[in-house]
Design a protein around this motif. Structure first.
Motif, PDB file in Angstrom:
ATOM      1  N   SER A 246       0.845  -1.189   0.000  1.00 48.43           N
ATOM      2  CA  SER A 246       0.000   0.000   0.000  1.00 48.43           C
ATOM      3  C   SER A 246       0.882   1.242   0.000  1.00 48.43           C
ATOM      4  O   SER A 246       1.965   1.254   0.594  1.00 48.43           O
ATOM      5  N   ASN A 274      -2.781  -2.922  -3.089  1.00 43.92           N
ATOM      6  CA  ASN A 274      -2.798  -4.139  -3.900  1.00 43.92           C
ATOM      7  C   ASN A 274      -2.519  -5.335  -3.004  1.00 43.92           C
ATOM      8  O   ASN A 274      -1.659  -5.271  -2.113  1.00 43.92           O
ATOM      9  N   ASN A 276      -2.444  -9.920  -3.083  1.00 45.26           N
ATOM     10  CA  ASN A 276      -2.569 -11.180  -3.802  1.00 45.26           C
ATOM     11  C   ASN A 276      -2.500 -12.327  -2.799  1.00 45.26           C
ATOM     12  O   ASN A 276      -1.723 -12.276  -1.838  1.00 45.26           O
ATOM     13  N   THR A 307      -7.271 -11.730  -5.728  1.00 43.71           N
ATOM     14  CA  THR A 307      -6.535 -10.500  -6.009  1.00 43.71           C
ATOM     15  C   THR A 307      -7.442  -9.305  -5.753  1.00 43.71           C
ATOM     16  O   THR A 307      -8.596  -9.295  -6.187  1.00 43.71           O
ATOM     17  N   THR A 308      -6.934  -8.312  -5.036  1.00 39.30           N
ATOM     18  CA  THR A 308      -7.691  -7.078  -4.807  1.00 39.30           C
ATOM     19  C   THR A 308      -6.836  -5.885  -5.206  1.00 39.30           C
ATOM     20  O   THR A 308      -5.615  -5.889  -5.042  1.00 39.30           O
ATOM     21  N   ARG A 309      -7.497  -4.866  -5.727  1.00 37.76           N
ATOM     22  CA  ARG A 309      -6.849  -3.619  -6.111  1.00 37.76           C
ATOM     23  C   ARG A 309      -7.736  -2.452  -5.671  1.00 37.76           C
ATOM     24  O   ARG A 309      -8.964  -2.532  -5.744  1.00 37.76           O
ATOM     25  N   SER A 340     -12.121   0.249  -6.753  1.00 34.75           N
ATOM     26  CA  SER A 340     -11.583  -0.988  -6.196  1.00 34.75           C
ATOM     27  C   SER A 340     -12.156  -2.171  -6.954  1.00 34.75           C
ATOM     28  O   SER A 340     -13.240  -2.097  -7.538  1.00 34.75           O
TER      29      SER A 340
END
Length: 748
Positions: A246, A274, A276, A307-309, A340
């Protein structure tokens, strides 16, 4: 060396500049050095070895040269200490023993001490830097890295309540382990362009990696008025790997006009996150009917990746104008845009080709969220000689758009988009009255919202726990909270008599709560939803009474402190499609007695009592009452101004819990230490932790759906031999004040 230490909740940089409180707070520590101690080198080292393979080592090195300050810290241990605190820095400077570590690592609810459940090994290192460049630039920065490895064992007994006379009882045992590495980099630069303009930039970077694994077995019994039988028998084995980073940055431009009180600020806050992860889940479960016949075998073998963004931005500005010498008016505006996404894929094991290539359509999902908001507000602040007040409000126009793409047997080709709009009004008001020095009355009200998180919005099933399946809800709305607070405090400097009273209330509209339904016998489905009716009220009061008269301005050697607290809350929930209200009340009383003789004796005795009562409106739901008691005495005696004997005894009493969890827990720590060398800047210590070998951690969790008692294994008896050494080339010796030495025996 240290003239004063302040620990306080500071306002934001923009609020301090405009003199208008925006409600945001950040915990800060301010260490003020004496004028003749702003140049020098000093530090502290310590090393400990003990039985059962226990060890601890730490060191710090600090150098000050007027405005330039550098600190380097490092340490490692396997006795459940995590990282550094403000105390580590202050103690290396010498003195300030009153700044102590939290609650000495004790868990709440009257349980035995446990800085961390299980056994935690950790190491950490870091550096801090501060300087002034050219008289116009102030800079500071830090870098810290830490690793923790934790192993844990726990047992729990849980009663699930389904309404009516139906319930289930779950006995479970689990072991788990995880390790984590975290890097944190921070920087702050303030550039004073001239007397009217300045720029402030505060970026920070965080990167984290970790792995975890867990093995658990459980047995569930289903009961009602007619039946009592084993319904589920199973186990779960999971492992996960994750990493994430971050970055956040705050940029603030501030301008003062020539007219007093007229200012302009412009800020930009950005954040990038981000993450993973991937994992494995093997969970075989056997399901039985009331005749003890197995009717289903669910053997889950899955792998997953997630996975997050997120990319968030807020641009804000404010203008202030002084109407007269005592009144300031502010106009502010902010624009927020947050983007997001979350991509989760789950694959089942194919026994035909021995591959994980079968898409689990219920648990595979791609989700995007876009949140935008425009906020316009105004505030008035009036300051008089003995009082000041502020009132204002803001209007927020927000939209939230969700896009979901759900997997099918042929791929991700089922999708939909949802859009919601909100208009909220945020009132705020505060009043501060100072009738006399060291007397203060303060009232504060503030309205605020909380948007649902991506994990709450994403409509995808999480079946990592086969007995409690979770899913999201894309129809969630924002929460809105009304917070009220009233505080009164007074302190008599002549005799050190102290009084503080605090009352608060919170009312939440559209609260995001977890609703529960019955998926199958013994299996629950949890989904977030918005419900109204949640509120809480609390009160606390503390009085410090000196029991022996002393010279004006000096602390009494005999003191009594009394703290009373009360809380009443009404929570709302939805179980089996029925909205229910849950009423909880808590009463607490703490009595603390302290007696000391300078350089001879320091005695502190405490008694804590907590009564908990939980009532539920659900038909057939059982009400719960339980009582916790905690008694402690801590005695340190010094002879020859060098040798100290310490005994610290705690006794915990738990009642009202499940069978086997109502245990009295005695905890005895002790040490003997001796100061070394002419300047008394060295110390050798022999410590015994949990001498009775009785340390335990027992917790109770109570809500409208279940009651759970959990036993967790913690560190038990061990001994340490420690050596500590302080060095410096200026000021008085660091051990001249006996109160500066920490009672390390209470931190395990």
């Amino acid at each position: 060396m240290v003239e004063a230490v302040q620990v306080f909740d500071d306002m934001s940089e923009q609020a301090k500049f405009t003199k208008i409180d925006d409600g945001s707070r950040k915990r800060n520590i301010n260490i003020k050095l004496k004028k003749d101690k702003k140049k020098g080198v000093f530090g502290r080292t310590s090393a400990s070895v003990g039985t059962e393979g226990r060890y601890e080592g730490s060191g710090s090195f600090n150098t000050f040269n007027n405005t330039r300050q550098i600190s380097i810290l490092g340490g490692a241990n396997n006795i459940n200490k995590l990282g550094f605190t403000s105390n580590d820095l202050v103690s290396s400077m010498g003195g300030m023993g009153s700044v102590r570590r939290g609650n000495n690592g004790r868990s709440s609810g009257g349980n035995a001490p446990a800085a961390a459940n299980g056994n935690t090994k950790s190491w950490s290192a870091g550096i801090n830097f501060r300087d002034e460049w050219g008289g116009k630039i102030n800079v500071s920065g830090s870098y810290f890295v830490a690793r923790t490895d934790n192993s844990n064992f726990s047992q729990s007994y849980r009663q699930n309540m389904f309404g009516g006379d139906s319930s289930s009882y779950v006995n479970s045992t689990s072991t788990s382990g995880n390790n984590n590495i975290n890097h944190r980099l921070g920087f702050r630069m303030e550039y004073l362009i001239d007397s009217m303009n300045s720029v402030l930039i505060t970026p920070s970077l965080n990167y984290q990696t970790g792995t975890s694994n867990s093995d658990a077995i459980s047995t569930t019994r289903a009961t009602n008025a007619r039946l009592n039988y084993k319904a589920i028998d199973g186990s779960s084995h999971t492992s996960n790997n994750r990493d994430g980073g971050s970055f956040t940055d705050d940029l603030l431009f501030r301008h003062r006009f020539h007219k007093p009180g007229r200012t302009f600020t412009l800020g930009w806050t950005t954040a990038v996150n981000n993450s993973n992860g991937n994992g494995f889940n093997f969970s075989p479960y056997h399901f039985f009917d009331s005749t003890n016949t197995e009717y289903r075998f669910d053997n889950r073998q899955q792998i997953n990746d997630h996975t997050t963004r997120a990319f968030n931005n807020t641009v804000s500005s404010s203008v202030t104008e002084m109407i007269d010498s005592s009144m300031v008016w502010e106009l502010n505006y902010a624009y927020t845009i947050n983007k997001s996404n979350s991509d989760r894929n789950v694959f089942n094991y194919d026994t035909v080709n021995a591959l994980f290539d079968l898409v689990d359509t219920a648990q595979t999902n791609y989700f995007e969220n876009l949140f935008t908001a425009n906020r316009l507000g105004t505030n008035f602040r009036v300051k008089k000689q003995k009082f000041d007040y502020q009132f204002g409000g803001a209007v927020n126009f927000a939209t939230m758009q969700n896009f979901t793409s759900r997997a099918t047997s042929s791929g991700k080709d089922s999708s939909f988009t949802m859009r919601q709009s909100y208009t909220n009004f945020f009132p705020n008001a505060s009043f501060n009255f100072n009738p006399a020095p060291r007397k203060n009355l303060r009232f504060n009200y503030r309205g605020s919202t909380r948007a649902p998180s991506v994990s709450q919005l994403q409509n995808v099933r999480d079946e990592s726990n086969r007995l409690n399946i979770r899913t999201g809800n894309p129809n969630l709305k924002q929460e809105f909270t009304h917070n009220f607070n009233l505080t009164y405090s007074t302190f008599n400097l002549t005799n050190f008599l102290y009084l503080n009273m605090n009352a608060g209330a919170s009312i939440i509209n559209n609260r995001i709560v977890n609703t529960t339904s019955k998926e199958s016998e013994g299996v629950l489905l949890t989904r977030p939803d918005n419900l109204n009716g949640s509120q809480s009220f609390n009160f606390s009061g503390t009085v410090g009474i000196p029991l022996k008269k002393v010279t004006t301005g000096r602390r009494s050697p005999v003191n009594l402190n009394l703290t009373s607290s009360a809380r009443y809350g009404r929570d709302v929930s939805k179980i089996m499609d029925t909205v229910r209200f849950n009423y909880t009340s808590t009463l607490g009383q703490r009595i603390s007695f302290n007696y000391f003789i300078q350089d001879k004796l320091d005695l502190q005795a405490n008694a804590n009592f907590n009564y908990n009562n939980a009532n539920y409106t659900a038909q057939g739901a059982q009400d719960y009452k339980y009582f916790d008691q905690h008694y402690s005495i801590d005695v340190t005696y010094t002879i020859f101004k060098r040798i100290m004997f310490n005994n610290d005894f705690d006794y915990y009493v738990n009642t009202g819990r499940a069978q086997g969890f109502n245990q009295a827990i005695p905890m005895w720590n002790a040490y003997i230490s001796c100061l070394l060398f002419k300047k008394q800047n060295g110390e050798i210590r022999i410590s015994g932790i949990d001498l009775l070998n009785q340390n335990k951690s027992i917790n109770r969790t109570v809500n409208e759906l279940y009651v759970e008692d959990t036993y967790t294994r913690v560190l038990q008896r061990f001994f340490l031999v420690s050596f500590m050494y302080n060095f410096k080339n200026f000021g008085k010796d660091m051990f001249s004040n006996r109160g500066s030495r920490q009672r390390t025996g209470k931190n395990y």
